[in-house]
Design a protein around this motif. Sequence first.
Motif, PDB file in Angstrom:
ATOM      1  N   MET A   1      35.458 -44.441  -4.014  1.00 38.19           N
ATOM      2  CA  MET A   1      36.141 -44.222  -5.259  1.00 38.19           C
ATOM      3  C   MET A   1      36.585 -45.543  -5.875  1.00 38.19           C
ATOM      4  N   ASP A   2      36.910 -46.503  -5.035  1.00 35.69           N
ATOM      5  CA  ASP A   2      37.327 -47.803  -5.528  1.00 35.69           C
ATOM      6  C   ASP A   2      36.160 -48.508  -6.234  1.00 35.69           C
ATOM      7  N   CYS A   3      34.960 -48.309  -5.721  1.00 31.11           N
ATOM      8  CA  CYS A   3      33.764 -48.919  -6.330  1.00 31.11           C
ATOM      9  C   CYS A   3      33.531 -48.349  -7.728  1.00 31.11           C
ATOM     10  N   LEU A   4      33.775 -47.059  -7.886  1.00 30.58           N
ATOM     11  CA  LEU A   4      33.599 -46.426  -9.189  1.00 30.58           C
ATOM     12  C   LEU A   4      34.597 -46.983 -10.203  1.00 30.58           C
ATOM     13  N   LYS A   5      35.833 -47.199  -9.785  1.00 31.49           N
ATOM     14  CA  LYS A   5      36.832 -47.765 -10.686  1.00 31.49           C
ATOM     15  C   LYS A   5      36.500 -49.209 -11.047  1.00 31.49           C
ATOM     16  N   LYS A   6      35.901 -49.918 -10.109  1.00 30.85           N
ATOM     17  CA  LYS A   6      35.587 -51.328 -10.330  1.00 30.85           C
ATOM     18  C   LYS A   6      34.447 -51.506 -11.337  1.00 30.85           C
ATOM     19  N   HIS A   7      33.468 -50.581 -11.310  1.00 33.05           N
ATOM     20  CA  HIS A   7      32.265 -50.754 -12.125  1.00 33.05           C
ATOM     21  C   HIS A   7      32.154 -49.722 -13.253  1.00 33.05           C
ATOM     22  N   THR A   8      33.258 -49.203 -13.699  1.00 28.35           N
ATOM     23  CA  THR A   8      33.249 -48.193 -14.765  1.00 28.35           C
ATOM     24  C   THR A   8      32.662 -48.754 -16.052  1.00 28.35           C
ATOM     25  N   ASP A   9      33.027 -49.956 -16.423  1.00 27.28           N
ATOM     26  CA  ASP A   9      32.517 -50.534 -17.668  1.00 27.28           C
ATOM     27  C   ASP A   9      31.009 -50.729 -17.615  1.00 27.28           C
ATOM     28  N   ALA A  10      30.474 -51.146 -16.484  1.00 23.76           N
ATOM     29  CA  ALA A  10      29.020 -51.316 -16.354  1.00 23.76           C
ATOM     30  C   ALA A  10      28.313 -49.964 -16.433  1.00 23.76           C
ATOM     31  N   LEU A  11      28.895 -48.937 -15.829  1.00 26.51           N
ATOM     32  CA  LEU A  11      28.295 -47.603 -15.889  1.00 26.51           C
ATOM     33  C   LEU A  11      28.300 -47.053 -17.313  1.00 26.51           C
ATOM     34  N   VAL A  12      29.352 -47.330 -18.055  1.00 27.51           N
ATOM     35  CA  VAL A  12      29.419 -46.885 -19.451  1.00 27.51           C
ATOM     36  C   VAL A  12      28.344 -47.585 -20.287  1.00 27.51           C
ATOM     37  N   VAL A  13      28.163 -48.880 -20.089  1.00 24.82           N
ATOM     38  CA  VAL A  13      27.152 -49.631 -20.842  1.00 24.82           C
ATOM     39  C   VAL A  13      25.754 -49.130 -20.502  1.00 24.82           C
ATOM     40  N   VAL A  14      25.459 -48.955 -19.227  1.00 28.68           N
ATOM     41  CA  VAL A  14      24.130 -48.468 -18.825  1.00 28.68           C
ATOM     42  C   VAL A  14      23.899 -47.054 -19.335  1.00 28.68           C
ATOM     43  N   GLY A  15      24.920 -46.209 -19.271  1.00 26.63           N
ATOM     44  CA  GLY A  15      24.793 -44.842 -19.784  1.00 26.63           C
ATOM     45  C   GLY A  15      24.545 -44.803 -21.278  1.00 26.63           C
ATOM     46  N   SER A  16      25.221 -45.666 -22.025  1.00 24.84           N
ATOM     47  CA  SER A  16      25.016 -45.685 -23.472  1.00 24.84           C
ATOM     48  C   SER A  16      23.626 -46.210 -23.830  1.00 24.84           C
ATOM     49  N   ILE A  17      23.124 -47.180 -23.086  1.00 24.96           N
ATOM     50  CA  ILE A  17      21.771 -47.691 -23.341  1.00 24.96           C
ATOM     51  C   ILE A  17      20.730 -46.611 -23.075  1.00 24.96           C
ATOM     52  N   VAL A  18      20.883 -45.888 -21.977  1.00 23.72           N
ATOM     53  CA  VAL A  18      19.935 -44.816 -21.654  1.00 23.72           C
ATOM     54  C   VAL A  18      20.000 -43.714 -22.706  1.00 23.72           C
ATOM     55  N   THR A  19      21.194 -43.360 -23.147  1.00 20.00           N
ATOM     56  CA  THR A  19      21.345 -42.331 -24.176  1.00 20.00           C
ATOM     57  C   THR A  19      20.697 -42.774 -25.484  1.00 20.00           C
ATOM     58  N   CYS A  20      20.886 -44.027 -25.871  1.00 23.40           N
ATOM     59  CA  CYS A  20      20.259 -44.537 -27.100  1.00 23.40           C
ATOM     60  C   CYS A  20      18.743 -44.521 -27.003  1.00 23.40           C
ATOM     61  N   MET A  21      18.223 -44.869 -25.847  1.00 21.61           N
ATOM     62  CA  MET A  21      16.764 -44.863 -25.670  1.00 21.61           C
ATOM     63  C   MET A  21      16.207 -43.447 -25.789  1.00 21.61           C
ATOM     64  N   LEU A  22      16.885 -42.472 -25.221  1.00 24.42           N
ATOM     65  CA  LEU A  22      16.435 -41.086 -25.338  1.00 24.42           C
ATOM     66  C   LEU A  22      16.509 -40.601 -26.777  1.00 24.42           C
ATOM     67  N   TRP A  23      17.574 -40.966 -27.493  1.00 21.28           N
ATOM     68  CA  TRP A  23      17.709 -40.561 -28.881  1.00 21.28           C
ATOM     69  C   TRP A  23      16.611 -41.191 -29.746  1.00 21.28           C
ATOM     70  N   MET A  24      16.326 -42.481 -29.525  1.00 25.14           N
ATOM     71  CA  MET A  24      15.292 -43.157 -30.302  1.00 25.14           C
ATOM     72  C   MET A  24      13.923 -42.564 -30.009  1.00 25.14           C
TER      73      MET A  24
END
Length: 64
Positions: free
Chosen positions: A1-24
């Motif tokens: 759980m500590d790892c998830l809190k540490k890398h939340t911002d990176a997961l958000v960025v990767v998730g938004s990039i993947v979502t944008c690619m699917l939308w495009m």
Amino acid sequence: MDCLKKHTDALVVVGSIVTCMLWMNTRFYEIDRRFSEIEKEMAIIKTVLVIKGVMPMELAKGGE
């Protein structure tokens, strides 16, 4: 759980990039479908113009 809190911002960025690619990808598919419809309509228009003698056959074959 500590790892998830540490890398939340990176997961958000990767998730938004993947979502944008699917939308495009869906938008490009829609644009490609519309262009294919336009090409079909242009072929019909060229055929009618050639049959009526308005457009020479050489101009109708020029794009191929």
